[in-house]
Scaffold this active site. Sequence first.
Site: not given
Ligand code: NAD
Ligand SMILES: O=c1ccn([C@@H]2O[C@H](COP(=O)(O)OP(=O)(O)O[C@H]3OC[C@](O)(CO)[C@H]3O)[C@@H](O)[C@H]2O)c(=O)[nH]1
Length: 388
Positions: A27-28, A95, A138, A75-76, A184, A340
Amino acid sequence: MASAARLDLDGNAIKPMTICMIGAGGFIGSHLCEKLMAETMHKVLAVDVYNDKIRHLLEPATHPWSDRIQFHRINIKHDSRLEGLIKMADLTVNLAAICTPADYNTRPLDTIYSNFIDALPVVKYCSENNKRLIHFSTCEVYGKTIRSFLPKDSPLRQDPAYYLLKEDASPCIFGSIEKQRWSYACAKQLIERLIYAEGAENGLEFTIVRPFNWIGPRMDFIPGIDGPSGGVPRVLACFSNNLLRHEPLKLVDGGQSQRTFVYIKDAIEAVLLMIDNPGRANGHIFNVGNPNNEATVRQLAEMMTEVYAKVSGEPSLEVPTVDVSSKEFYGEGYDDSDKRIPDMTIINKQLGWNPKTSLWDLLESTLTYQHRTYAEAIKQAIAKPVAS
Ligand SMILES: NC(=O)c1ccc[n+]([C@@H]2O[C@H](COP(=O)([O-])OP(=O)(O)OC[C@H]3O[C@@H](n4cnc5c(N)ncnc54)[C@H](O)[C@@H]3O)[C@@H](O)[C@H]2O)c1
Ligand SMILES: O=c1ccn([C@@H]2O[C@H](COP(=O)(O)OP(=O)(O)O[C@H]3OC[C@](O)(CO)[C@H]3O)[C@@H](O)[C@H]2O)c(=O)[nH]1
């Protein structure tokens, strides 16, 4: 199209660089690749096991940026080509991770390996080869707020000192070990500490990003359409799936948890500032979120229901939500962050970044995308008779 004369925050011309982006197909990563191709002259070595979300950037080969992006299906966990790619690049952005809460308590080993063990070689190769690293951590490293431990009637619960999350001051508060939800956050915290120590002891140039619920198009998958039918994505995709299927939105434990949501396109601006301003970003941990977009999960569900009715032209259900226990929804070992809100002092000071998009506006553009992308496929899937 990118102009050659982009300037950094100090007025210096930005030199084009090569970026090894691991997890570029997620996604990101997909949004960051789009931004880098459209607005900069940087090159991207895009590493992932999937590329569906960046296929539009890779094909056709006539794109003006086609010589600036290369996809490497790696795959890393086990691929010796990784070090070569990191050596070839000026900067690595990592990411890659398992980052959907439904996995944390049900696949804790995979979660810990993905977020800690698999990231170790990336840090090591950057450190040994004197390469800059931007690592995605995160907001979950903060865990629960101090406020959540105060009595329900305590006036201190209203005091930001007890809930505002500050990179250099807030503690990391997780639940007990059997609450495997925290596998996590704990793995992310340890990799942050390792990166920080590499910086302190071996001079690694690093930036750590703590995203606070970035949301927008291409986030996760819609179960049964472009992901497993029994899969549980993050909340935006769960609620989108419910809306597309005209089902009530499931509120876990009453939907009382609070989150701040930031639009992916705003957040990507912050990442680009980090990439382009190493002198201001190196050595820092940045909260990246939108403190003005706070909502309980229940409020999010209500707003998404209203916005979806507007963008789809379809009336909402009379009873749009249903309560479900976390044990039923996520299984044993789930726990939650209560609230948060990112403190923005460091990112404001170092990069002058502020998010712009309101929760309503970001939901409107995201749900328009979800409706356009999935409504027809869902209709067909529902109409298809189930094979006996
Ligand atoms: N989206 C958010 O709001 C959010 C919030 C907190 C943290 N993050 C962090 O940001 C990063 C990216 O998040 P995202 O939302 O894009 O998630 P995402 O799951 O969409 O993207 C992660 C990507 O990493 C790839 N990947 C995972 N393991 C791999 C491996 N072993 N080898 C190669 N590729 C691999 C997956 O295929 C995927 O495309 C993550 O580290 C996540 O923890 C995201
Ligand atoms: O159908 C649903 C799904 C989820 N919930 C509740 O919503 C809250 C947010 O859930 P979600 O966005 O899935 O995840 P979190 O915010 O808890 O965690 C993420 O935050 C950052 C990241 O590191 C990466 O994106 C990830 O860990 C939560 O309270 C769920 O219980 C719902 O009610 N119904």
